[in-house]
Each structure stands twice: as structure tokens, then as C-alpha cells.
Write a protein that holds these residues in place. Structure first.
Motif, PDB file in Angstrom:
ATOM      1  N   GLY A  43      -9.782  -6.440  -0.118  1.00 33.19           N
ATOM      2  CA  GLY A  43      -9.213  -7.766  -0.347  1.00 33.19           C
ATOM      3  C   GLY A  43      -7.726  -7.873  -0.152  1.00 33.19           C
ATOM      4  O   GLY A  43      -7.136  -8.904  -0.459  1.00 33.19           O
ATOM      5  N   GLU A  44      -7.078  -6.815   0.376  1.00 30.74           N
ATOM      6  CA  GLU A  44      -5.635  -6.961   0.618  1.00 30.74           C
ATOM      7  C   GLU A  44      -5.149  -6.177   1.827  1.00 30.74           C
ATOM      8  O   GLU A  44      -5.788  -5.231   2.274  1.00 30.74           O
ATOM      9  CB  GLU A  44      -4.832  -6.597  -0.635  1.00 30.74           C
ATOM     10  CG  GLU A  44      -5.077  -5.223  -1.157  1.00 30.74           C
ATOM     11  CD  GLU A  44      -4.414  -4.989  -2.516  1.00 30.74           C
ATOM     12  OE1 GLU A  44      -3.996  -5.966  -3.175  1.00 30.74           O
ATOM     13  OE2 GLU A  44      -4.317  -3.820  -2.906  1.00 30.74           O
ATOM     14  N   TRP A  45      -3.990  -6.624   2.316  1.00 31.05           N
ATOM     15  CA  TRP A  45      -3.370  -5.935   3.452  1.00 31.05           C
ATOM     16  C   TRP A  45      -2.735  -4.646   2.960  1.00 31.05           C
ATOM     17  O   TRP A  45      -2.027  -4.626   1.961  1.00 31.05           O
ATOM     18  CB  TRP A  45      -2.342  -6.839   4.135  1.00 31.05           C
ATOM     19  CG  TRP A  45      -3.004  -7.955   4.876  1.00 31.05           C
ATOM     20  CD1 TRP A  45      -3.163  -9.247   4.458  1.00 31.05           C
ATOM     21  CD2 TRP A  45      -3.659  -7.864   6.145  1.00 31.05           C
ATOM     22  NE1 TRP A  45      -3.872  -9.962   5.400  1.00 31.05           N
ATOM     23  CE2 TRP A  45      -4.182  -9.146   6.448  1.00 31.05           C
ATOM     24  CE3 TRP A  45      -3.857  -6.842   7.080  1.00 31.05           C
ATOM     25  CZ2 TRP A  45      -4.886  -9.417   7.634  1.00 31.05           C
ATOM     26  CZ3 TRP A  45      -4.554  -7.108   8.253  1.00 31.05           C
ATOM     27  CH2 TRP A  45      -5.060  -8.385   8.515  1.00 31.05           C
ATOM     28  N   GLN A  46      -2.981  -3.572   3.699  1.00 35.51           N
ATOM     29  CA  GLN A  46      -2.445  -2.256   3.339  1.00 35.51           C
ATOM     30  C   GLN A  46      -1.065  -2.066   3.982  1.00 35.51           C
ATOM     31  O   GLN A  46      -0.588  -2.928   4.711  1.00 35.51           O
ATOM     32  CB  GLN A  46      -3.423  -1.168   3.812  1.00 35.51           C
ATOM     33  CG  GLN A  46      -4.871  -1.397   3.352  1.00 35.51           C
ATOM     34  CD  GLN A  46      -5.033  -1.334   1.846  1.00 35.51           C
ATOM     35  OE1 GLN A  46      -4.630  -0.356   1.210  1.00 35.51           O
ATOM     36  NE2 GLN A  46      -5.595  -2.380   1.246  1.00 35.51           N
ATOM     37  N   THR A  47      -0.447  -0.923   3.734  1.00 36.85           N
ATOM     38  CA  THR A  47       0.894  -0.658   4.285  1.00 36.85           C
ATOM     39  C   THR A  47       0.857  -0.641   5.817  1.00 36.85           C
ATOM     40  O   THR A  47       0.061   0.089   6.410  1.00 36.85           O
ATOM     41  CB  THR A  47       1.395   0.715   3.776  1.00 36.85           C
ATOM     42  OG1 THR A  47       1.372   0.675   2.356  1.00 36.85           O
ATOM     43  CG2 THR A  47       2.815   0.999   4.258  1.00 36.85           C
ATOM     44  N   PRO A  48       1.709  -1.458   6.468  1.00 33.42           N
ATOM     45  CA  PRO A  48       1.753  -1.454   7.931  1.00 33.42           C
ATOM     46  C   PRO A  48       2.208  -0.090   8.467  1.00 33.42           C
ATOM     47  O   PRO A  48       3.049   0.574   7.853  1.00 33.42           O
ATOM     48  CB  PRO A  48       2.802  -2.527   8.259  1.00 33.42           C
ATOM     49  CG  PRO A  48       2.927  -3.364   7.026  1.00 33.42           C
ATOM     50  CD  PRO A  48       2.628  -2.459   5.884  1.00 33.42           C
ATOM     51  N   GLN A  49       1.657   0.262   9.608  1.00 29.68           N
ATOM     52  CA  GLN A  49       2.040   1.521  10.242  1.00 29.68           C
ATOM     53  C   GLN A  49       2.496   1.267  11.661  1.00 29.68           C
ATOM     54  O   GLN A  49       1.891   0.459  12.378  1.00 29.68           O
ATOM     55  CB  GLN A  49       0.836   2.460  10.301  1.00 29.68           C
ATOM     56  CG  GLN A  49       0.332   2.861   8.935  1.00 29.68           C
ATOM     57  CD  GLN A  49      -0.790   3.864   9.074  1.00 29.68           C
ATOM     58  OE1 GLN A  49      -1.752   3.628   9.815  1.00 29.68           O
ATOM     59  NE2 GLN A  49      -0.662   4.984   8.392  1.00 29.68           N
ATOM     60  N   ILE A  50       3.529   1.973  12.070  1.00 25.88           N
ATOM     61  CA  ILE A  50       3.910   1.983  13.488  1.00 25.88           C
ATOM     62  C   ILE A  50       3.635   3.397  13.974  1.00 25.88           C
ATOM     63  O   ILE A  50       4.176   4.376  13.442  1.00 25.88           O
ATOM     64  CB  ILE A  50       5.381   1.561  13.679  1.00 25.88           C
ATOM     65  CG1 ILE A  50       5.492   0.048  13.411  1.00 25.88           C
ATOM     66  CG2 ILE A  50       5.857   1.882  15.101  1.00 25.88           C
ATOM     67  CD1 ILE A  50       6.881  -0.527  13.533  1.00 25.88           C
ATOM     68  N   ILE A  51       2.749   3.487  14.952  1.00 29.81           N
ATOM     69  CA  ILE A  51       2.255   4.783  15.412  1.00 29.81           C
ATOM     70  C   ILE A  51       2.292   4.833  16.945  1.00 29.81           C
ATOM     71  O   ILE A  51       2.441   3.797  17.592  1.00 29.81           O
ATOM     72  CB  ILE A  51       0.800   5.019  14.907  1.00 29.81           C
ATOM     73  CG1 ILE A  51      -0.093   3.824  15.288  1.00 29.81           C
ATOM     74  CG2 ILE A  51       0.774   5.241  13.392  1.00 29.81           C
ATOM     75  CD1 ILE A  51      -1.539   3.946  14.836  1.00 29.81           C
ATOM     76  N   PRO A  52       2.152   6.020  17.520  1.00 29.13           N
ATOM     77  CA  PRO A  52       2.143   6.081  18.986  1.00 29.13           C
ATOM     78  C   PRO A  52       1.011   5.235  19.560  1.00 29.13           C
ATOM     79  O   PRO A  52      -0.097   5.230  19.019  1.00 29.13           O
ATOM     80  CB  PRO A  52       1.915   7.573  19.276  1.00 29.13           C
ATOM     81  CG  PRO A  52       2.446   8.267  18.062  1.00 29.13           C
ATOM     82  CD  PRO A  52       2.122   7.357  16.908  1.00 29.13           C
ATOM     83  N   PHE A  53       1.285   4.521  20.666  1.00 29.90           N
ATOM     84  CA  PHE A  53       0.244   3.755  21.339  1.00 29.90           C
ATOM     85  C   PHE A  53      -0.820   4.737  21.809  1.00 29.90           C
ATOM     86  O   PHE A  53      -0.525   5.767  22.396  1.00 29.90           O
ATOM     87  CB  PHE A  53       0.815   3.023  22.562  1.00 29.90           C
ATOM     88  CG  PHE A  53      -0.221   2.229  23.309  1.00 29.90           C
ATOM     89  CD1 PHE A  53      -0.480   0.921  22.966  1.00 29.90           C
ATOM     90  CD2 PHE A  53      -0.962   2.814  24.337  1.00 29.90           C
ATOM     91  CE1 PHE A  53      -1.461   0.184  23.638  1.00 29.90           C
ATOM     92  CE2 PHE A  53      -1.943   2.090  25.012  1.00 29.90           C
ATOM     93  CZ  PHE A  53      -2.190   0.775  24.664  1.00 29.90           C
ATOM     94  N   GLY A  54      -2.062   4.414  21.512  1.00 27.35           N
ATOM     95  CA  GLY A  54      -3.119   5.322  21.940  1.00 27.35           C
ATOM     96  C   GLY A  54      -4.473   4.842  21.495  1.00 27.35           C
ATOM     97  O   GLY A  54      -4.612   3.792  20.871  1.00 27.35           O
ATOM     98  N   ASP A  55      -5.480   5.641  21.818  1.00 30.14           N
ATOM     99  CA  ASP A  55      -6.863   5.279  21.496  1.00 30.14           C
ATOM    100  C   ASP A  55      -7.070   5.220  19.991  1.00 30.14           C
ATOM    101  O   ASP A  55      -6.411   5.925  19.234  1.00 30.14           O
ATOM    102  CB  ASP A  55      -7.830   6.321  22.077  1.00 30.14           C
ATOM    103  CG  ASP A  55      -7.792   6.337  23.605  1.00 30.14           C
ATOM    104  OD1 ASP A  55      -7.159   5.427  24.186  1.00 30.14           O
ATOM    105  OD2 ASP A  55      -8.385   7.254  24.197  1.00 30.14           O
TER     106      ASP A  55
END
Ligand SMILES: *Cc1c(COP(=O)(O)O)cnc(C)c1O
Length: 354
Positions: A43-55
Motif C-alpha cells: 500500500g505504499e511507495w518504497q524508497t526510490p532507487q537509481i540503478i544501472p540501466f539494464g534488464d
């Protein structure tokens, strides 16, 4: 907005930027180093992540693959002459994403996740934003359902992501469009106003038929009578008739384009009269023949302004005259491009500087 949003950042080890030929960018084939990924669970948005573009991996039973809870957005960022990162009207895309989300029974994305996630992503991949004339960074926010469940109901979990693509021009010459009189894109009560993936899946076959007949795109008409112009595949349609700007009114069958509303505003500011009203195919074709219809063009983020040279209808090609140097579509393109790229002062508050 607060500045307390936490974003977990996992940077790439080695950039792929050297593998991309920035002098020959093809639309939508190159992807920047990182992507934003945010899960919705419990029911809630979790911590945003910025990660390498990939599969990414998922279950074959992931619900979006089966029942189509999948929506997206498209917008662009530019480098100003001073080197600032400028994004064109991103809050409009955020609002529209959430309208699509509500219609598709998906959770809305909070403004701070959308805006701060986007800003951080553009900052980390700022080297990827092309500075060359006519080029830009195409931004693709999207959301899809992720429950592993074979039953038709709204998913309980979702993923919201953003990736970016350095791009060149979408169309390079005026396009040929065909009026579609058999298939439909949207009906009243349906999902035409939302940018959901299924709308595009459904458009591919009729568009392929038009393409086989030598056209670049189709003009959708109203679902009940095929009498009135709606829009093109990924662009709103606009017409200069007797020196006035005419375009279909938005409603539940038409995508409320950010480019469309920007063109309308610029037209009004230039003193051009604007008519948001239904335009019949009859008025269009007769107007092209008589010369009352001076210009036809598409308006959308990807192409910005796409001049149309030919309107095909029931086997007849109606040819538009070549655009004069002072054509409205040229002037409006230049004005909007100058605002987006920071070449002129943004008096309308349309540009977000990062
Ligand atoms: C995205 C889209 C548009 C254009 O909207 P913009 O906000 O200007 O990019 C128009 N029509 C359809 C069907 C679209 O998907």
C-alpha cells in the motif's frame, strides 16, 4: 515538495557513453547509463532507487503482461546555452500519468518521487543530454503491475520507472497520413485519454495497413460515425484554416497533449485565433482542395511539430501546398524550441531548471 526524499543510488561502474554515436542518433535506440526504479508494495511507495540501466527479471505470471495495467509518459530535456538542464513542463506529464493511473486502477505517483527522481536521474546522466541542434534527451516514465497472479483484478504491487534516451529528430520530412475509416482508437467511456500501453498495441495493425499503402501515420476518426478528425497515432492534429488554428477538443477519446496545449497558448499569444471544435473529414478534404486549409501538422513531444504533406482519404490523396517561410507551424516550432532550449526567456513558467 520537500527535499527530504531519500533516493538509493547505485552508480554504474563504467559508462557506456563512448559506445554511442551522438552525431547519428536514431530515435529511441540508445539508453543512458542509469534508470529510476520505485516499487509500490504493502500500500505504499518504497524508497526510490537509481540503478544501472539494464534488464529486470519478473515472473511469467506478472499481471501487466496478461491484463495490461501498464501506462507511460514521454517528455524531453535539453541543455541550455549556459549548460543548464531544462525539462519542458514536467508537472503536466506527472499530472497526466496520474490521470492514466486512476483510470487503469493503479496507484498515483507522488509529485516528489516523480520530480526528484527525475531530477536526480538527469543530473547523474547529464553528460548524455545532447546539446546539438534538433537533439534532446527523451524521457520515458512508466508504470506497470507486478503481482504474480493469474486472476483478473487490480494488482497490489507496481513498479514505476524512468529511463532516458538521447535522441535526434523523429521525422525528418513532411509526412503522409491516411484517414482511418474502419478501425477505431477510442470510444466514449473508454481509455483514449489515458497513455496506457494497450492503446498503442491496438493501433499497430491499422497503422501497418496504412504503412503498406505508403503512408507514415493514420488520422483517427470518431468511433461512431468516422466523420470527425480525432488525432494521429502519437500526436494531436492541428490545422490552419483561414488563418485560424483549429484542433479537436479534448475529451475522453483524445490524448490531452502537452505539445497541443503549448501550441494553443503560443498561438493565442501571437494573436492567432484558436478554435477547439470538431472538424469533419468533409471540411478538411474540401478545404484542402479549395485552399482554405493552409497547413496540417501533428503536435507531440517526440516529433514536436510534424508537418503533413498529404492526407489520404478513400483512395484520394489530398496534397497540402509547400509551407511558406512564415508558416504558422514553423513559427510555433521555433518559439517552443527556443523556450525548451533556453534560447529565449521562459515567460510562461514552462521550463524546470535542474
Ligand atoms: C503522447 C501522445 C500525444 C502527444 O502528447 P504530448 O504530451 O504532446 O507528447 C498525442 N496523442 C497520443 C495518442 C499520444 O500518445
Amino acid at each position: 515538495m520537500t527535499d527530504t526524499l531519500q533516493i538509493d543510488i547505485q552508480p554504474i561502474e563504467k559508462s557506456r557513453i563512448d559506445t554511442v554515436d551522438f552525431n547519428n542518433l536514431v530515435f529511441g535506440r540508445s539508453f543512458s547509463d542509469h534508470m529510476l526504479s520505485v516499487d509500490f508494495a504493502s500500500g505504499e511507495w518504497q524508497t526510490p532507487q537509481i540503478i544501472p540501466f539494464g534488464d529486470i527479471t519478473f515472473s511469467p505470471a506478472m499481471m501487466s503482461l496478461h491484463y495490461g495495467q501498464a501506462i507511460f509518459e514521454g517528455m524531453k530535456a535539453y541543455k541550455s546555452p549556459e549548460g543548464d538542464i531544462l525539462v519542458f513542463r514536467p508537472e503536466e506529464n506527472w499530472k497526466r500519468l496520474n490521470k492514466s493511473a486512476v483510470r487503469m486502477c493503479m496507484p498515483e505517483v507522488p509529485e516528489e518521487i516523480f520530480m526528484e527522481g527525475l531530477s536526480e536521474l538527469l543530473r547523474i546522466d547529464s553528460e548524455w543530454i545532447p546539446a546539438k541542434e534538433g537533439c534532446s534527451m527523451y524521457i520515458r516514465p512508466f508504470m506497470f503491475s507486478t503481482d504474480e497472479y493469474v486472476g483478473v483484478s487490480p494488482s497490489k504491487t507496481y513498479k514505476f520507472m524512468i529511463f532516458t534516451c538521447p535522441v535526434g529528430a523523429y521525422y525528418t520530412k513532411p509526412i503522409r497520413v491516411r484517414v482511418e475509416t474502419k478501425y477505431i482508437r477510442a470510444a466514449h467511456g473508454g481509455v483514449g485519454f489515458s497513455k496506457n500501453a494497450g492503446n498503442y498495441g491496438a493501433s499497430l495493425y491499422p497503422t501497418k495497413l496504412a504503412s503498406d499503402a505508403g503512408y507514415d501515420q493514420i488520422i483517427w476518426t470518431d468511433a461512431s460515425e468516422h466523420r470527425y478528425v480525432e488525432e494521429a497515432g502519437t500526436m494531436n492534429l492541428m490545422f490552419i484554416i483561414d488563418d485560424k488554428l483549429v484542433t479537436a477538443p479534448t475529451g475522453d477519446t483524445i490524448l490531452d497533449g502537452v505539445t497541443r496545449k503549448s501550441v494553443i497558448q503560443v498561438a493565442r499569444d501571437m494573436g492567432v485565433e484558436v478554435e477547439e471544435r470538431p472538424l469533419s473529414i468533409k471540411e478538411l478534404t474540401e478545404g484542402i482542395v479549395s485552399g482554405k486549409v493552409q497547413e496540417v501538422f501533428g503536435a507531440g513531444t517526440a516529433a514536436v511539430i510534424a508537418p503533413i504533406s498529404t492526407v489520404g482519404y478513400e483512395g484520394v490523396d489530398y496534397e497540402l501546398p509547400e509551407r511558406p517561410a512564415d508558416a504558422f507551424s514553423r513559427k510555433v516550432y521555433t518559439e517552443i524550441d527556443n523556450i525548451k532550449t533556453g534560447k529565449i526567456t521562459d515567460t510562461r513558467g514552462w521550463v524546470m531548471k535542474i
